[in-house]
Design a protein around this motif. Structure first.
Motif, PDB file in Angstrom:
ATOM      1  N   GLU A   1      13.716  -7.036  19.890  1.00 41.70           N
ATOM      2  CA  GLU A   1      14.078  -7.049  21.292  1.00 41.70           C
ATOM      3  C   GLU A   1      15.111  -6.724  21.760  1.00 41.70           C
ATOM      4  O   GLU A   1      15.609  -6.110  22.814  1.00 41.70           O
ATOM      5  CB  GLU A   1      13.835  -8.500  21.712  1.00 41.70           C
ATOM      6  CG  GLU A   1      12.836  -9.105  21.991  1.00 41.70           C
ATOM      7  CD  GLU A   1      11.787  -8.518  23.315  1.00 41.70           C
ATOM      8  OE1 GLU A   1      12.494  -8.364  24.249  1.00 41.70           O
ATOM      9  OE2 GLU A   1      10.684  -8.411  23.299  1.00 41.70           O
ATOM     10  N   VAL A   2      16.346  -6.429  20.839  1.00 41.22           N
ATOM     11  CA  VAL A   2      17.604  -5.772  21.215  1.00 41.22           C
ATOM     12  C   VAL A   2      17.316  -4.539  21.451  1.00 41.22           C
ATOM     13  O   VAL A   2      18.381  -3.621  22.207  1.00 41.22           O
ATOM     14  CB  VAL A   2      18.717  -6.244  19.906  1.00 41.22           C
ATOM     15  CG1 VAL A   2      18.568  -7.596  19.760  1.00 41.22           C
ATOM     16  CG2 VAL A   2      18.266  -5.458  18.657  1.00 41.22           C
ATOM     17  N   TYR A   3      16.340  -3.547  21.018  1.00 44.54           N
ATOM     18  CA  TYR A   3      16.262  -2.353  21.218  1.00 44.54           C
ATOM     19  C   TYR A   3      15.606  -1.970  22.834  1.00 44.54           C
ATOM     20  O   TYR A   3      15.942  -0.998  23.125  1.00 44.54           O
ATOM     21  CB  TYR A   3      15.260  -1.760  20.249  1.00 44.54           C
ATOM     22  CG  TYR A   3      15.761  -1.684  18.838  1.00 44.54           C
ATOM     23  CD1 TYR A   3      16.925  -0.950  18.519  1.00 44.54           C
ATOM     24  CD2 TYR A   3      14.703  -2.116  17.790  1.00 44.54           C
ATOM     25  CE1 TYR A   3      17.291  -0.889  17.233  1.00 44.54           C
ATOM     26  CE2 TYR A   3      15.289  -2.129  16.493  1.00 44.54           C
ATOM     27  CZ  TYR A   3      16.652  -1.377  16.227  1.00 44.54           C
ATOM     28  OH  TYR A   3      16.876  -1.525  14.724  1.00 44.54           O
TER      29      TYR A   3
ATOM     30  N   GLN B   1      19.538  -2.399  23.979  1.00 39.98           N
ATOM     31  CA  GLN B   1      19.631  -2.557  25.298  1.00 39.98           C
ATOM     32  C   GLN B   1      19.144  -3.899  25.679  1.00 39.98           C
ATOM     33  O   GLN B   1      18.100  -4.714  25.516  1.00 39.98           O
ATOM     34  CB  GLN B   1      18.265  -1.731  25.977  1.00 39.98           C
ATOM     35  CG  GLN B   1      18.538  -0.173  25.573  1.00 39.98           C
ATOM     36  CD  GLN B   1      17.171   0.586  26.052  1.00 39.98           C
ATOM     37  OE1 GLN B   1      17.191   1.283  27.244  1.00 39.98           O
ATOM     38  NE2 GLN B   1      16.083   0.754  25.251  1.00 39.98           N
ATOM     39  N   ALA B   2      19.863  -4.490  26.623  1.00 40.02           N
ATOM     40  CA  ALA B   2      20.054  -6.043  26.874  1.00 40.02           C
ATOM     41  C   ALA B   2      18.962  -6.321  28.146  1.00 40.02           C
ATOM     42  O   ALA B   2      19.583  -6.293  29.299  1.00 40.02           O
ATOM     43  CB  ALA B   2      21.490  -6.400  27.110  1.00 40.02           C
ATOM     44  N   GLN B   3      18.019  -6.153  27.911  1.00 36.04           N
ATOM     45  CA  GLN B   3      16.846  -6.389  28.901  1.00 36.04           C
ATOM     46  C   GLN B   3      16.519  -7.802  29.525  1.00 36.04           C
ATOM     47  O   GLN B   3      15.744  -8.191  30.441  1.00 36.04           O
ATOM     48  CB  GLN B   3      15.427  -5.558  28.682  1.00 36.04           C
ATOM     49  CG  GLN B   3      16.050  -4.118  28.770  1.00 36.04           C
ATOM     50  CD  GLN B   3      14.767  -3.467  28.616  1.00 36.04           C
ATOM     51  OE1 GLN B   3      14.766  -2.360  27.829  1.00 36.04           O
ATOM     52  NE2 GLN B   3      13.464  -3.407  29.199  1.00 36.04           N
ATOM     53  N   SER B   4      17.060  -8.834  28.852  1.00 33.12           N
ATOM     54  CA  SER B   4      16.896 -10.220  28.986  1.00 33.12           C
ATOM     55  C   SER B   4      18.118 -10.988  28.625  1.00 33.12           C
ATOM     56  O   SER B   4      18.832 -10.442  27.403  1.00 33.12           O
ATOM     57  CB  SER B   4      15.619 -10.866  28.446  1.00 33.12           C
ATOM     58  OG  SER B   4      15.680 -10.733  27.092  1.00 33.12           O
ATOM     59  N   PRO B   5      18.481 -12.152  29.149  1.00 33.33           N
ATOM     60  CA  PRO B   5      19.524 -12.915  28.563  1.00 33.33           C
ATOM     61  C   PRO B   5      19.444 -13.226  27.249  1.00 33.33           C
ATOM     62  O   PRO B   5      20.181 -13.257  26.356  1.00 33.33           O
ATOM     63  CB  PRO B   5      19.490 -14.158  29.547  1.00 33.33           C
ATOM     64  CG  PRO B   5      18.982 -13.695  30.764  1.00 33.33           C
ATOM     65  CD  PRO B   5      17.870 -12.872  30.253  1.00 33.33           C
ATOM     66  N   TYR B   6      17.968 -13.472  26.808  1.00 29.26           N
ATOM     67  CA  TYR B   6      17.679 -13.481  25.362  1.00 29.26           C
ATOM     68  C   TYR B   6      18.472 -12.412  24.364  1.00 29.26           C
ATOM     69  O   TYR B   6      19.041 -12.495  23.418  1.00 29.26           O
ATOM     70  CB  TYR B   6      16.175 -13.700  24.935  1.00 29.26           C
ATOM     71  CG  TYR B   6      16.015 -13.661  23.613  1.00 29.26           C
ATOM     72  CD1 TYR B   6      16.652 -14.497  22.631  1.00 29.26           C
ATOM     73  CD2 TYR B   6      15.192 -12.587  23.069  1.00 29.26           C
ATOM     74  CE1 TYR B   6      15.965 -14.253  21.199  1.00 29.26           C
ATOM     75  CE2 TYR B   6      14.766 -12.437  21.948  1.00 29.26           C
ATOM     76  CZ  TYR B   6      14.996 -13.484  20.975  1.00 29.26           C
ATOM     77  OH  TYR B   6      14.790 -13.226  19.521  1.00 29.26           O
ATOM     78  N   SER B   7      17.775 -11.141  24.756  1.00 34.10           N
ATOM     79  CA  SER B   7      18.231 -10.170  23.894  1.00 34.10           C
ATOM     80  C   SER B   7      19.715  -9.632  23.961  1.00 34.10           C
ATOM     81  O   SER B   7      20.323  -9.348  22.993  1.00 34.10           O
ATOM     82  CB  SER B   7      17.357  -8.742  24.269  1.00 34.10           C
ATOM     83  OG  SER B   7      17.636  -8.566  25.720  1.00 34.10           O
ATOM     84  N   ALA B   8      20.352 -10.112  25.042  1.00 36.22           N
ATOM     85  CA  ALA B   8      21.843  -9.878  25.231  1.00 36.22           C
ATOM     86  C   ALA B   8      22.432 -10.929  24.100  1.00 36.22           C
ATOM     87  O   ALA B   8      23.651 -10.391  23.567  1.00 36.22           O
ATOM     88  CB  ALA B   8      22.184 -10.170  26.724  1.00 36.22           C
ATOM     89  N   SER B   9      22.055 -12.203  24.360  1.00 34.89           N
ATOM     90  CA  SER B   9      22.524 -13.260  23.188  1.00 34.89           C
ATOM     91  C   SER B   9      22.402 -12.595  21.739  1.00 34.89           C
ATOM     92  O   SER B   9      23.464 -12.933  21.103  1.00 34.89           O
ATOM     93  CB  SER B   9      21.977 -14.482  23.508  1.00 34.89           C
ATOM     94  OG  SER B   9      20.685 -14.565  22.959  1.00 34.89           O
ATOM     95  N   LYS B  10      21.178 -11.844  21.449  1.00 35.66           N
ATOM     96  CA  LYS B  10      21.097 -11.508  20.143  1.00 35.66           C
ATOM     97  C   LYS B  10      21.918 -10.219  19.797  1.00 35.66           C
ATOM     98  O   LYS B  10      22.313 -10.305  18.733  1.00 35.66           O
ATOM     99  CB  LYS B  10      19.530 -11.080  19.868  1.00 35.66           C
ATOM    100  CG  LYS B  10      18.668 -12.604  20.028  1.00 35.66           C
ATOM    101  CD  LYS B  10      19.082 -13.443  18.760  1.00 35.66           C
ATOM    102  CE  LYS B  10      18.469 -13.068  17.559  1.00 35.66           C
ATOM    103  NZ  LYS B  10      18.776 -14.253  16.561  1.00 35.66           N
ATOM    104  N   ILE B  11      22.085  -9.341  20.720  1.00 27.57           N
ATOM    105  CA  ILE B  11      23.041  -8.342  20.566  1.00 27.57           C
ATOM    106  C   ILE B  11      24.388  -8.770  20.459  1.00 27.57           C
ATOM    107  O   ILE B  11      25.198  -8.359  19.513  1.00 27.57           O
ATOM    108  CB  ILE B  11      22.863  -7.298  21.826  1.00 27.57           C
ATOM    109  CG1 ILE B  11      21.636  -6.732  21.908  1.00 27.57           C
ATOM    110  CG2 ILE B  11      24.068  -6.418  21.726  1.00 27.57           C
ATOM    111  CD1 ILE B  11      21.461  -5.965  23.236  1.00 27.57           C
ATOM    112  N   ALA B  12      24.816  -9.739  20.912  1.00 25.69           N
ATOM    113  CA  ALA B  12      26.051 -10.388  20.669  1.00 25.69           C
ATOM    114  C   ALA B  12      26.408 -11.177  19.423  1.00 25.69           C
ATOM    115  O   ALA B  12      27.344 -10.917  18.749  1.00 25.69           O
ATOM    116  CB  ALA B  12      26.526 -11.238  21.907  1.00 25.69           C
TER     117      ALA B  12
END
Length: 326
Positions: free
Chosen positions: A126-128, A143-154
């Motif tokens: 999902e981070v992609y 690409q942070a397309q949801s708060p979830y993916s943003a948290s995983k990128i971080a």
């Protein structure tokens, strides 16, 4: 001397399968289940082999002091503890930062302090975001397309920073769309199976996106192969190099269940337009260069195994089949 392996998130879908596999392989396993007042160990409650041969600990990765105690005597870490439901991340984004980002920080710091020799940090495809090109290799933009993916990128960035700054031997393991027995009903494949057991007309979200689906046994085998290879400081995709639309996946499931499915789009199952990830397809070149990994279970075979598991009453009763699981 057998090395101690810690699995965080061992009470969940992938974590419970990994705990089973490592115990079967003879590893000395410490399995973390999220603390709760019911003393539930999640999926581990039904796994006698794990309960008999692993050390099961209840706790919370959000607590730094607890993580220091958890890490004592540990050689290898598989960090899977995470909030993962994308729809709920729209409702409670702070929870995702607390668990996914702060949890990664606490565990990485404890691993450095205790001298851990291997730290396997679990990421997600999902981070992609929606693919800018396919197949998606590890160099694809995030690409942070949801708060979830943003948290995983971080969280991935925190883990990598501990490799760079403190020489923690981190490998970021990035699975694409794992499915199989014990998966949450919030996920598409279990949701379709459970609904089709009761009716032909089912509720779905957007059917147009594509995904790279991987049966859980293949994902677990990849985890274990990566544990034994020298990939510190690397991010490694786990996937099949194939994609299929959500619509065609639904048709496969219906065919295997001998159902004439009718699907209606339910608003609550549709992501915000800019948040939907429309295409995911893995490039698994790097893991094949590092290990002997090759996906071994076809989608049809994996779906049938998953249907068979959900068809067992003792398994189905673990799910609230009539409630949409956010």
């Amino acid at each position: 001397m057998t090395k101690k392996v810690l699995i965080t998130g061992a009470d969940g879908f992938i974590g419970s399968h990994l705990a089973e596999a490592l115990v079967r392989d003879g590893s000395d396993v410490r399995a973390l289940a999220q603390y709760n007042s019911f003393n539930s160990w999640g999926w581990l409650d039904g796994l006698d082999s794990v309960k008999s041969h692993a050390e099961i600990v209840s706790g919370d990765v959000r607590d730094a002091a607890f993580c220091q105690k958890l890490m004592q005597g540990v050689d290898t870490v598989f960090h899977l503890a995470s909030l993962i439901a994308i729809p709920y991340s729209y409702i409670a984004p702070q929870s995702y930062i607390d668990t996914n980002v702060t949890g990664a920080l606490n565990l990485c710091q404890a691993a450095v302090d205790k001298g851990v020799s291997r730290f396997m940090h679990t990421s997600t495809s999902e981070v992609y975001g929606t693919a800018q090109y396919v197949p998606i290799d590890e160099k694809h933009p995030l690409q942070a397309q949801s708060p979830y993916s943003a948290s995983k990128i971080a969280a991935d960035s925190v883990a990598y920073s501990y490799y760079s700054a403190f020489e923690l031997p981190v490998t970021i393991v990035r699975p694409f769309n794992t499915y199989g027995p014990r998966q949450s009903a919030r996920a598409f494949i279990p949701s379709v199976i459970i609904q089709l057991m009761k009716k032909d007309e089912i509720d779905v979200g957007d059917l147009t996106p594509t995904r790279d689906f991987n049966y859980v046994e293949d994902t677990i085998r990849a985890f274990m192969l990566l544990m034994d290879c020298a990939a510190a400081g690397e991010t490694i995709n786990i996937g099949s190099n194939t994609e299929i639309s959500i619509a065609d996946t639904m048709k496969k499931i219906a065919g295997l269940m001998d159902k004439n499915v009718k699907a209606q789009v339910a608003d609550e199952r549709v992501r915000p337009a800019n948040s939907e990830v429309f295409r995911l397809c893995c490039d698994n070149t790097r893991i094949r260069e590092l290990t002997t990994y090759e996906p071994s279970i076809s989608l049809d075979t994996g779906l049938q195994k998953t249907i068979d598991w959900f068809s067992m009453p003792e398994n189905l009763r673990r799910y609230k089949a009539d409630i949409y699981n956010v």
